[in-house]
Design a protein around this motif. Structure first.
Motif, mmCIF file in Angstrom:
data_model
loop_
_atom_site.group_PDB
_atom_site.id
_atom_site.type_symbol
_atom_site.label_atom_id
_atom_site.label_comp_id
_atom_site.label_asym_id
_atom_site.label_seq_id
_atom_site.Cartn_x
_atom_site.Cartn_y
_atom_site.Cartn_z
ATOM 1 N N LYS A 36 0.860 -1.155 0.121
ATOM 2 C CA LYS A 36 -0.014 -0.182 0.026
ATOM 3 C C LYS A 36 0.917 1.209 -0.115
ATOM 4 O O LYS A 36 0.529 2.319 -0.633
ATOM 5 N N GLN A 37 1.899 1.256 0.829
ATOM 6 C CA GLN A 37 2.945 2.483 0.808
ATOM 7 C C GLN A 37 3.732 2.522 -0.429
ATOM 8 O O GLN A 37 3.829 3.748 -0.865
ATOM 9 N N ILE A 38 3.925 1.539 -1.165
ATOM 10 C CA ILE A 38 4.397 1.685 -2.337
ATOM 11 C C ILE A 38 3.465 2.192 -3.446
ATOM 12 O O ILE A 38 3.861 3.114 -4.330
ATOM 13 N N LEU A 39 2.237 1.644 -3.385
ATOM 14 C CA LEU A 39 1.335 2.359 -4.444
ATOM 15 C C LEU A 39 0.792 3.715 -4.029
ATOM 16 O O LEU A 39 0.638 4.514 -5.120
ATOM 17 N N ALA A 40 0.950 4.075 -2.872
ATOM 18 C CA ALA A 40 0.563 5.345 -2.423
ATOM 19 C C ALA A 40 1.558 6.651 -3.225
ATOM 20 O O ALA A 40 1.062 7.532 -3.441
ATOM 21 N N ARG A 41 2.663 6.082 -3.545
ATOM 22 C CA ARG A 41 3.689 6.788 -4.258
ATOM 23 C C ARG A 41 3.376 7.340 -5.786
ATOM 24 O O ARG A 41 3.606 8.145 -6.274
ATOM 25 N N HIS A 42 2.433 6.393 -6.187
ATOM 26 C CA HIS A 42 1.793 6.634 -7.490
ATOM 27 C C HIS A 42 0.361 6.863 -7.456
ATOM 28 O O HIS A 42 -0.367 6.600 -8.540
ATOM 29 N N GLN A 43 -0.046 7.605 -6.351
ATOM 30 C CA GLN A 43 -1.429 7.735 -6.088
ATOM 31 C C GLN A 43 -2.452 6.642 -6.432
ATOM 32 O O GLN A 43 -3.639 7.077 -7.081
ATOM 33 N N ILE A 44 -2.143 5.675 -6.010
ATOM 34 C CA ILE A 44 -3.036 4.381 -6.244
ATOM 35 C C ILE A 44 -3.572 3.845 -4.717
ATOM 36 O O ILE A 44 -2.740 3.902 -3.764
ATOM 37 N N SER A 45 -4.668 3.951 -4.533
ATOM 38 C CA SER A 45 -5.301 3.555 -3.020
ATOM 39 C C SER A 45 -6.165 2.373 -3.249
ATOM 40 O O SER A 45 -6.916 2.197 -4.112
ATOM 41 N N VAL A 46 -6.200 1.799 -1.923
ATOM 42 C CA VAL A 46 -7.096 0.606 -1.914
ATOM 43 C C VAL A 46 -8.043 0.589 -0.756
ATOM 44 O O VAL A 46 -7.600 0.977 0.329
ATOM 45 N N GLY A 47 -9.401 0.330 -0.753
ATOM 46 C CA GLY A 47 -10.128 0.369 0.582
ATOM 47 C C GLY A 47 -11.160 -0.768 0.336
ATOM 48 O O GLY A 47 -11.436 -1.116 -0.725
#
Length: 352
Positions: free
Chosen positions: A131-142
């Motif tokens: 999740k923290q890696i994806l957040a660097r690319h403005q990708i989020s999961v919920g």
């Protein structure tokens, strides 16, 4: 790679292919681990575990090195004696029998061994990193609980405009925003527990920020296939559907097809019944899917089984500590598996 057994000394995970130089927020990882942790209330198992991951490799001065990241989580509260009577009596619905056949009786049967829901703890750790890696690319999961017993939440499919990272952050603390629906779900769990039984449910998950064109129609990188392979690594998952899912069987094509529109320089769809995927490839809309979680197989009711030593049918009474429902604890697990699936889909497409 996830390793360990429910009643062994520890469980853990090894993550390969991570980019170097990612500063991991260990407090955020601890928050994710706590969301899944057992022993919080009457709706979960009484087994209490601190679930504090110890990172053995792949992290230096707070940043990923790029080499394999390994973390272990100690098993501190196992009661192995509860399972002595089950050695030759496979629990209905559990992997006791299939696992024994697969590993020729060499598997650790205590608490379900490697098949236990306990193994979702290292999965959550891995997903928290992803999740923290994806957040660097403005990708989020919920994710949220869509359906459990008498409770029913509003589907992500019908509220696309409301899906934001802020909503996901709020759901992380309260996976069902309606107090009334939460109470109905809790009552359903406690009612099953009072009867010595268990209950399942449905969790819905969404991924924001994936551009159009990710995936492929074939076996390797088909978006639905990659998500499905990760979801079925979660012990209780028995089904997955995207967008409207099985409801589409009762829809007309004119209603199910998502009309394309051009808004603010971007091609979008008016609706998202397809769950953001066409032909195994993302279309730029939120990827939305739901997973069906089975009732917990270990229940207090007397069940029928076969004694593997004698070959005779017999009755089985399961003791020990078990969840009457795993759905409420599985929300962060589904998010974790989804984040790892996205990382796989993006591998070679963008520099993570």
């Amino acid at each position: 790679m996830i390793f360990g057994e429910s009643h062994g000394p520890a469980i853990g995970v090894v993550l390969e292919g991570l980019p170097s130089g990612v500063a991991l927020d260990l407090e955020q990882i601890a928050f994710e681990m706590n969301r899944r942790a057992p022993g919080k209330n009457a709706m979960s198992t009484a087994r209490r575990e601190s679930d504090c991951p110890q990172i053995l490799s792949g992290l230096y001065k707070g940043k990923t090195t790029g080499t394999p990241l390994c973390a272990v989580i100690a098993n501190e509260n196992a009661h192995s004696g509860d399972y002595k009577a089950l050695k030759d009596l496979p629990r209905p619905g559990h992997a006791d029998y299939s696992g024994r056949m697969r590993y020729q009786g060499c598997n650790d049967p205590r608490g379900g061994g490697h098949f236990s829901g306990r193994l979702t703890a290292p999965l959550v750790f891995a997903g928290a990193v992803a999740k923290q890696i994806l957040a660097r690319h403005q990708i989020s999961v919920g994710a949220h609980i869509l359906r459990l017993g008498e409770g029913q939440d509003v589907s992500f499919v019908t509220r696309t405009e409301e899906l934001t990272p802020a909503l996901f952050a709020a759901l992380a603390s309260m996976p069902v925003p309606s107090t009334q629906e939460t109470e109905l779900m809790e009552q359903s769990i406690l009612a099953a527990k009072a009867q010595g039984d268990s209950i399942g449910g449905v969790i819905e998950c969404a991924v924001l920020g994936l551009p159009a064109g990710i995936g492929s129609p074939d076996f390797g990188q088909n978006v639905e296939g990659v998500f499905a392979s990760h979801m079925f690594a979660i012990p209780a998952v028995k089904g997955i559907s995207f967008g409207a899912g099985e409801v589409c069987a009762n829809m007309m094509g004119s209603a199910y097809n998502d009309p394309f529109v051009f808004e603010h320089g971007t091609i979008k769809t008016k609706t998202n019944w397809n769950g953001g995927v066409n032909g195994g490839i993302t279309n730029g809309m939120p990827v939305v899917f739901s997973v069906t979680m089975r009732p917990t197989p270990s229940i207090a009711k007397t069940q029928q089984t076969v004694d593997l030593q004698t070959g005779l049918e017999t009755s089985l009474e399961i003791r020990g500590r078990h969840d009457p429902c795993v759905v409420q604890r599985a929300v962060p697990v589904v998010e974790a598996a989804a984040a790892l699936a996205v990382c796989q889909l993006l591998e070679g497409v963008i520099r993570l």
